[in-house]
Motif scaffolding. Sequence first.
Motif, mmCIF file in Angstrom:
data_model
loop_
_atom_site.group_PDB
_atom_site.id
_atom_site.type_symbol
_atom_site.label_atom_id
_atom_site.label_comp_id
_atom_site.label_asym_id
_atom_site.label_seq_id
_atom_site.Cartn_x
_atom_site.Cartn_y
_atom_site.Cartn_z
ATOM 1 N N THR A 122 0.839 -1.199 0.000
ATOM 2 C CA THR A 122 0.000 0.000 0.000
ATOM 3 C C THR A 122 0.874 1.249 0.000
ATOM 4 O O THR A 122 0.600 2.227 -0.714
ATOM 5 C CB THR A 122 -0.939 0.009 1.223
ATOM 6 N N GLY A 123 1.927 1.218 0.790
ATOM 7 C CA GLY A 123 2.827 2.364 0.875
ATOM 8 C C GLY A 123 3.592 2.635 -0.405
ATOM 9 O O GLY A 123 4.192 3.719 -0.554
ATOM 10 N N MET A 124 3.578 1.703 -1.349
ATOM 11 C CA MET A 124 4.285 1.885 -2.613
ATOM 12 C C MET A 124 3.487 2.698 -3.628
ATOM 13 O O MET A 124 4.015 3.089 -4.674
ATOM 14 C CB MET A 124 4.651 0.520 -3.219
ATOM 15 N N ALA A 125 2.221 2.944 -3.344
ATOM 16 C CA ALA A 125 1.388 3.718 -4.271
ATOM 17 C C ALA A 125 1.823 5.175 -4.276
ATOM 18 O O ALA A 125 2.287 5.709 -3.267
ATOM 19 C CB ALA A 125 -0.081 3.601 -3.882
ATOM 20 N N ASP A 126 1.664 5.833 -5.424
ATOM 21 C CA ASP A 126 2.017 7.249 -5.544
ATOM 22 C C ASP A 126 0.929 8.155 -4.969
ATOM 23 O O ASP A 126 1.191 9.276 -4.568
ATOM 24 C CB ASP A 126 2.258 7.597 -7.013
ATOM 25 N N CYS A 127 -0.306 7.658 -4.968
ATOM 26 C CA CYS A 127 -1.430 8.413 -4.417
ATOM 27 C C CYS A 127 -2.379 7.407 -3.768
ATOM 28 O O CYS A 127 -2.695 6.379 -4.373
ATOM 29 C CB CYS A 127 -2.150 9.201 -5.515
ATOM 30 N N ILE A 128 -2.800 7.685 -2.542
ATOM 31 C CA ILE A 128 -3.718 6.794 -1.828
ATOM 32 C C ILE A 128 -4.977 7.577 -1.493
ATOM 33 O O ILE A 128 -4.910 8.668 -0.918
ATOM 34 C CB ILE A 128 -3.090 6.250 -0.537
ATOM 35 N N SER A 146 2.352 6.242 8.797
ATOM 36 C CA SER A 146 1.777 7.360 9.549
ATOM 37 C C SER A 146 2.087 8.716 8.917
ATOM 38 O O SER A 146 1.400 9.705 9.196
ATOM 39 C CB SER A 146 2.293 7.339 10.996
ATOM 40 N N HIS A 147 3.109 8.744 8.060
ATOM 41 C CA HIS A 147 3.466 10.000 7.386
ATOM 42 C C HIS A 147 2.555 10.309 6.202
ATOM 43 O O HIS A 147 2.610 11.394 5.635
ATOM 44 C CB HIS A 147 4.911 9.932 6.891
ATOM 45 N N ILE A 148 1.709 9.335 5.827
ATOM 46 C CA ILE A 148 0.820 9.497 4.676
ATOM 47 C C ILE A 148 -0.556 9.948 5.149
ATOM 48 O O ILE A 148 -1.133 9.362 6.071
ATOM 49 C CB ILE A 148 0.697 8.182 3.879
ATOM 50 N N ASN A 149 -1.082 10.974 4.524
ATOM 51 C CA ASN A 149 -2.444 11.445 4.803
ATOM 52 C C ASN A 149 -3.304 11.182 3.571
ATOM 53 O O ASN A 149 -3.311 11.990 2.633
ATOM 54 C CB ASN A 149 -2.443 12.933 5.140
ATOM 55 N N PRO A 150 -4.008 10.052 3.540
ATOM 56 C CA PRO A 150 -4.799 9.729 2.344
ATOM 57 C C PRO A 150 -5.925 10.726 2.120
ATOM 58 O O PRO A 150 -6.530 11.226 3.073
ATOM 59 C CB PRO A 150 -5.339 8.328 2.639
ATOM 60 N N ASP A 151 -6.216 11.000 0.864
ATOM 61 C CA ASP A 151 -7.344 11.851 0.513
ATOM 62 C C ASP A 151 -8.631 11.042 0.529
ATOM 63 O O ASP A 151 -8.610 9.808 0.419
ATOM 64 C CB ASP A 151 -7.141 12.470 -0.874
ATOM 65 N N VAL A 152 -9.756 11.731 0.656
ATOM 66 C CA VAL A 152 -11.060 11.064 0.678
ATOM 67 C C VAL A 152 -11.715 11.184 -0.693
ATOM 68 O O VAL A 152 -11.890 12.290 -1.227
ATOM 69 C CB VAL A 152 -11.981 11.677 1.750
ATOM 70 N N LEU A 153 -12.054 10.046 -1.269
ATOM 71 C CA LEU A 153 -12.806 9.979 -2.520
ATOM 72 C C LEU A 153 -14.080 9.189 -2.226
ATOM 73 O O LEU A 153 -14.066 7.962 -2.159
ATOM 74 C CB LEU A 153 -11.987 9.294 -3.621
ATOM 75 N N TYR A 154 -15.174 9.914 -2.018
ATOM 76 C CA TYR A 154 -16.417 9.246 -1.642
ATOM 77 C C TYR A 154 -16.929 8.352 -2.772
ATOM 78 O O TYR A 154 -16.882 8.743 -3.946
ATOM 79 C CB TYR A 154 -17.488 10.271 -1.297
ATOM 80 N N PRO A 155 -17.426 7.149 -2.447
ATOM 81 C CA PRO A 155 -18.056 6.318 -3.477
ATOM 82 C C PRO A 155 -19.236 7.044 -4.109
ATOM 83 O O PRO A 155 -19.849 7.909 -3.478
ATOM 84 C CB PRO A 155 -18.527 5.081 -2.698
#
Length: 337
Positions: free
Chosen positions: A88-94, A113-122
């Motif tokens: 999962t951490g290998m993705a360029d955008c989560i 913990s350094h990654i702040n994923p964006d929210v994409l609502y279904p």
Amino acid sequence: SLAGRGHALCAALRMAFLAFYVLVLSGERPDVFVCDQVSACIPVLRLARPRKKVLFYCHFPDQLLTKRESFLKRIYRLPLDWLEEYTTGMADCIVVNSMFTASVFKDTFKSLSHINPDVLYPSLNISSFETVVPTDIMDLIPKKKKFLFLSINRYERKKNLPLALEALCELRGRLDSHEWNEVHLVMAGGYDKRVLENVEHYEELRRLASKLNVNDHVTFLRSFSDEQKISLFSNSLCVLYTPSNEHFGIVPLEAMYMRCPVIAVNSGGPLESIVHNVTGFLCDPVPTQFSEAMLKIVRDPLLKDSMGAAGRVRVMEKFSSEAFAERLYQYICRLIQ
């Protein structure tokens, strides 16, 4: 699976093979890879030359969706859990499906913990609601039922379906006999007779309805059709949505699009999809609070119309296919710049 076991391992192997096929055999030359749900394919996709960016859509950490009843199961899951987190951490955008899932992501994947994923609502497939021809459901429901409540969820214990029956029982004490005679609840749920929990929980709910003495005011519907679902939404006063800490939940969106208010538990995805006192009510998962909200809609005939209209607008603005596509397109453009 291997003799009915190893589903997670097989899912990872399938995704890795699919990624290899796309890279080597498909003849496709993509600009960006969008990977959904299973991250095991990401290391393979990163082998593309020249290297392509990868967007990963995380619905929920897989390691939280499985039970570990035995020592062998815990050993089996250790490398899979590590693989899920590492890949999962290998993705360029989560991106994740809700702010609730974003918080779970941070709590679960400690090394990320350094990654702040964006929210994409279904998104809600609105076209399916416009093209389906509703069917007559009145043969499923006793006649002269003015106040029809609806619960839609799979027959699984984690969905907390007894809450709907207990709230119905609680509502009885708040109504006079005439009003109570006009109340009915439809418990509609996904049901597979091959799944033991579905069979057991269905019977548990029927016994509970009998114990609460509300069985004459409840219809249990198993594995309903799309036509029946549309008709139920159209004829219901309100939807009762009982799961706690639901990752997101598509049923509230369906209900709001069909102009049907939603009474839901005040945790998880409904906190983001439902606006309290505007498109429905958010309550603690206790019968008294659910029944209070049900009573408000019974006593105020205009509430369904006003909340229903607000729900339709909210779905169109935030959860339509167009809104989803525009947001996803922004992420992809950012990756290829």
